[in-house]
Design a protein around this motif. Structure first.
Motif, PDB file in Angstrom:
ATOM      1  N   SER A 102      73.422 -74.999 -63.876  1.00 16.69           N
ATOM      2  CA  SER A 102      73.855 -74.055 -62.848  1.00 16.69           C
ATOM      3  C   SER A 102      74.784 -72.986 -63.416  1.00 16.69           C
ATOM      4  N   ILE A 103      74.974 -71.957 -62.647  1.00 19.78           N
ATOM      5  CA  ILE A 103      75.875 -70.874 -63.046  1.00 19.78           C
ATOM      6  C   ILE A 103      77.291 -71.402 -63.285  1.00 19.78           C
ATOM      7  N   PRO A 104      77.871 -72.179 -62.360  1.00 21.65           N
ATOM      8  CA  PRO A 104      79.223 -72.691 -62.613  1.00 21.65           C
ATOM      9  C   PRO A 104      79.313 -73.572 -63.873  1.00 21.65           C
ATOM     10  N   VAL A 105      78.295 -74.372 -64.135  1.00 20.60           N
ATOM     11  CA  VAL A 105      78.304 -75.219 -65.337  1.00 20.60           C
ATOM     12  C   VAL A 105      78.270 -74.347 -66.590  1.00 20.60           C
ATOM     13  N   LYS A 106      77.429 -73.332 -66.592  1.00 17.71           N
ATOM     14  CA  LYS A 106      77.355 -72.436 -67.754  1.00 17.71           C
ATOM     15  C   LYS A 106      78.661 -71.680 -67.961  1.00 17.71           C
ATOM     16  N   LEU A 107      79.319 -71.314 -66.872  1.00 17.88           N
ATOM     17  CA  LEU A 107      80.604 -70.637 -67.011  1.00 17.88           C
ATOM     18  C   LEU A 107      81.630 -71.547 -67.686  1.00 17.88           C
ATOM     19  N   ARG A 108      81.624 -72.821 -67.321  1.00 20.77           N
ATOM     20  CA  ARG A 108      82.605 -73.760 -67.885  1.00 20.77           C
ATOM     21  C   ARG A 108      82.249 -74.222 -69.289  1.00 20.77           C
ATOM     22  N   THR A 109      80.983 -74.523 -69.525  1.00 24.75           N
ATOM     23  CA  THR A 109      80.623 -75.167 -70.789  1.00 24.75           C
ATOM     24  C   THR A 109      80.124 -74.208 -71.864  1.00 24.75           C
ATOM     25  N   GLU A 110      79.395 -73.192 -71.449  1.00 21.59           N
ATOM     26  CA  GLU A 110      78.820 -72.273 -72.421  1.00 21.59           C
ATOM     27  C   GLU A 110      79.551 -70.936 -72.457  1.00 21.59           C
TER      28      GLU A 110
ATOM     29  N   PHE B 272      79.288 -68.505 -70.358  1.00 17.59           N
ATOM     30  CA  PHE B 272      78.201 -67.545 -70.207  1.00 17.59           C
ATOM     31  C   PHE B 272      77.909 -67.328 -68.726  1.00 17.59           C
ATOM     32  N   PHE B 273      77.816 -66.048 -68.316  1.00 16.50           N
ATOM     33  CA  PHE B 273      77.426 -65.723 -66.945  1.00 16.50           C
ATOM     34  C   PHE B 273      75.949 -65.363 -66.953  1.00 16.50           C
ATOM     35  N   ASP B 274      75.158 -66.160 -66.265  1.00 10.10           N
ATOM     36  CA  ASP B 274      73.706 -65.997 -66.239  1.00 10.10           C
ATOM     37  C   ASP B 274      73.313 -65.021 -65.131  1.00 10.10           C
TER      38      ASP B 274
ATOM     39  N   VAL C 139      87.469 -67.654 -63.599  1.00 13.38           N
ATOM     40  CA  VAL C 139      87.354 -68.023 -65.008  1.00 13.38           C
ATOM     41  C   VAL C 139      88.596 -67.618 -65.777  1.00 13.38           C
ATOM     42  N   SER C 140      88.725 -68.179 -66.951  1.00 10.11           N
ATOM     43  CA  SER C 140      89.893 -67.951 -67.791  1.00 10.11           C
ATOM     44  C   SER C 140      89.905 -66.540 -68.377  1.00 10.11           C
ATOM     45  N   GLU C 141      91.064 -65.943 -68.343  1.00  5.96           N
ATOM     46  CA  GLU C 141      91.237 -64.625 -68.954  1.00  5.96           C
ATOM     47  C   GLU C 141      91.145 -64.700 -70.477  1.00  5.96           C
ATOM     48  N   ASN C 142      91.325 -65.879 -71.025  1.00 10.37           N
ATOM     49  CA  ASN C 142      91.289 -66.053 -72.484  1.00 10.37           C
ATOM     50  C   ASN C 142      89.867 -66.140 -73.022  1.00 10.37           C
ATOM     51  N   VAL C 143      88.909 -66.292 -72.144  1.00 11.29           N
ATOM     52  CA  VAL C 143      87.530 -66.523 -72.569  1.00 11.29           C
ATOM     53  C   VAL C 143      86.643 -65.300 -72.349  1.00 11.29           C
ATOM     54  N   PHE C 144      86.842 -64.621 -71.233  1.00 14.27           N
ATOM     55  CA  PHE C 144      85.980 -63.512 -70.859  1.00 14.27           C
ATOM     56  C   PHE C 144      86.753 -62.200 -70.867  1.00 14.27           C
ATOM     57  N   SER C 145      86.028 -61.113 -71.065  1.00 12.17           N
ATOM     58  CA  SER C 145      86.649 -59.790 -70.995  1.00 12.17           C
ATOM     59  C   SER C 145      87.047 -59.503 -69.542  1.00 12.17           C
ATOM     60  N   GLU C 146      87.964 -58.564 -69.380  1.00  9.48           N
ATOM     61  CA  GLU C 146      88.433 -58.219 -68.044  1.00  9.48           C
ATOM     62  C   GLU C 146      87.291 -57.710 -67.168  1.00  9.48           C
ATOM     63  N   ASP C 147      86.396 -56.901 -67.735  1.00 11.83           N
ATOM     64  CA  ASP C 147      85.254 -56.398 -66.971  1.00 11.83           C
ATOM     65  C   ASP C 147      84.336 -57.520 -66.509  1.00 11.83           C
ATOM     66  N   LEU C 148      84.085 -58.465 -67.405  1.00  9.33           N
ATOM     67  CA  LEU C 148      83.206 -59.582 -67.047  1.00  9.33           C
ATOM     68  C   LEU C 148      83.874 -60.501 -66.029  1.00  9.33           C
TER      69      LEU C 148
ATOM     70  N   GLU D  47      83.956 -62.806 -60.678  1.00 10.02           N
ATOM     71  CA  GLU D  47      84.682 -63.034 -59.434  1.00 10.02           C
ATOM     72  C   GLU D  47      84.003 -62.327 -58.260  1.00 10.02           C
ATOM     73  N   ASP D  48      83.497 -61.123 -58.492  1.00  7.34           N
ATOM     74  CA  ASP D  48      82.760 -60.414 -57.435  1.00  7.34           C
ATOM     75  C   ASP D  48      81.519 -61.199 -57.017  1.00  7.34           C
ATOM     76  N   ALA D  49      80.849 -61.817 -57.978  1.00  7.32           N
ATOM     77  CA  ALA D  49      79.677 -62.638 -57.676  1.00  7.32           C
ATOM     78  C   ALA D  49      80.075 -63.810 -56.778  1.00  7.32           C
ATOM     79  N   GLY D  50      81.197 -64.443 -57.067  1.00  5.86           N
ATOM     80  CA  GLY D  50      81.684 -65.541 -56.238  1.00  5.86           C
ATOM     81  C   GLY D  50      81.999 -65.096 -54.818  1.00  5.86           C
ATOM     82  N   PHE D  51      82.653 -63.946 -54.703  1.00 12.47           N
ATOM     83  CA  PHE D  51      82.949 -63.403 -53.369  1.00 12.47           C
ATOM     84  C   PHE D  51      81.668 -63.060 -52.618  1.00 12.47           C
ATOM     85  N   GLU D  52      80.713 -62.469 -53.336  1.00  6.58           N
ATOM     86  CA  GLU D  52      79.451 -62.103 -52.706  1.00  6.58           C
ATOM     87  C   GLU D  52      78.717 -63.342 -52.184  1.00  6.58           C
ATOM     88  N   LEU D  53      78.707 -64.409 -52.981  1.00  7.17           N
ATOM     89  CA  LEU D  53      78.079 -65.653 -52.531  1.00  7.17           C
ATOM     90  C   LEU D  53      78.791 -66.217 -51.306  1.00  7.17           C
TER      91      LEU D  53
END
Length: 101
Positions: free
Chosen positions: A19-27, A29-31, A72-81, A86-92
């Motif tokens: 799932s998207i949340p699993v990939k965000l945590r483990t990989e 990666f935003f699919d 998601v962590s600011e240490n892992v992803f760029s500010e734009d990503l 987060e916008d995707a989460g709000f949209e859902l």
């Protein structure tokens, strides 16, 4: 697409092992592709359930606390990503409100 297909796409995209949340945590990666498919499936079901008073439990479970899975962590992803995720989460969350009302 039918209700069963749409529900399976959503369950896979939000609760499954890949799932998207699993990939965000483990990989870390935003699919985008999977997100687009989930969004399309939700929009389909919004129309399908608009005159119904109930939706299946397994579908509802997908949206429990959904926006928190997209913080998601600011240490892992760029500010734009981070903003995009987060916008995707709000949209859902907004789509879930449409689905359940």
């Amino acid at each position: 697409m039918n209700k069963c297909d749409a529900t399976n796409i959503i369950i896979d995209g939000l609760l499954g092992e890949e799932s998207i949340p699993v990939k965000l945590r483990t990989e870390r990666f935003f699919d985008n592709e999977k997100y687009s498919k989930v969004k399309e499936a939700v929009l389909f079901l919004v129309d399908e359930y608009k005159d119904k008073s109930m939706v299946p439990k397994d579908l509802a479970l997908c949206f429990v606390d959904i926006s928190n899975h997209f913080y998601v962590s600011e240490n892992v992803f760029s500010e734009d990503l981070i903003c995009k995720i987060e916008d995707a989460g709000f949209e859902l969350s907004e789509l879930a409100n449409k689905l359940f009302t």
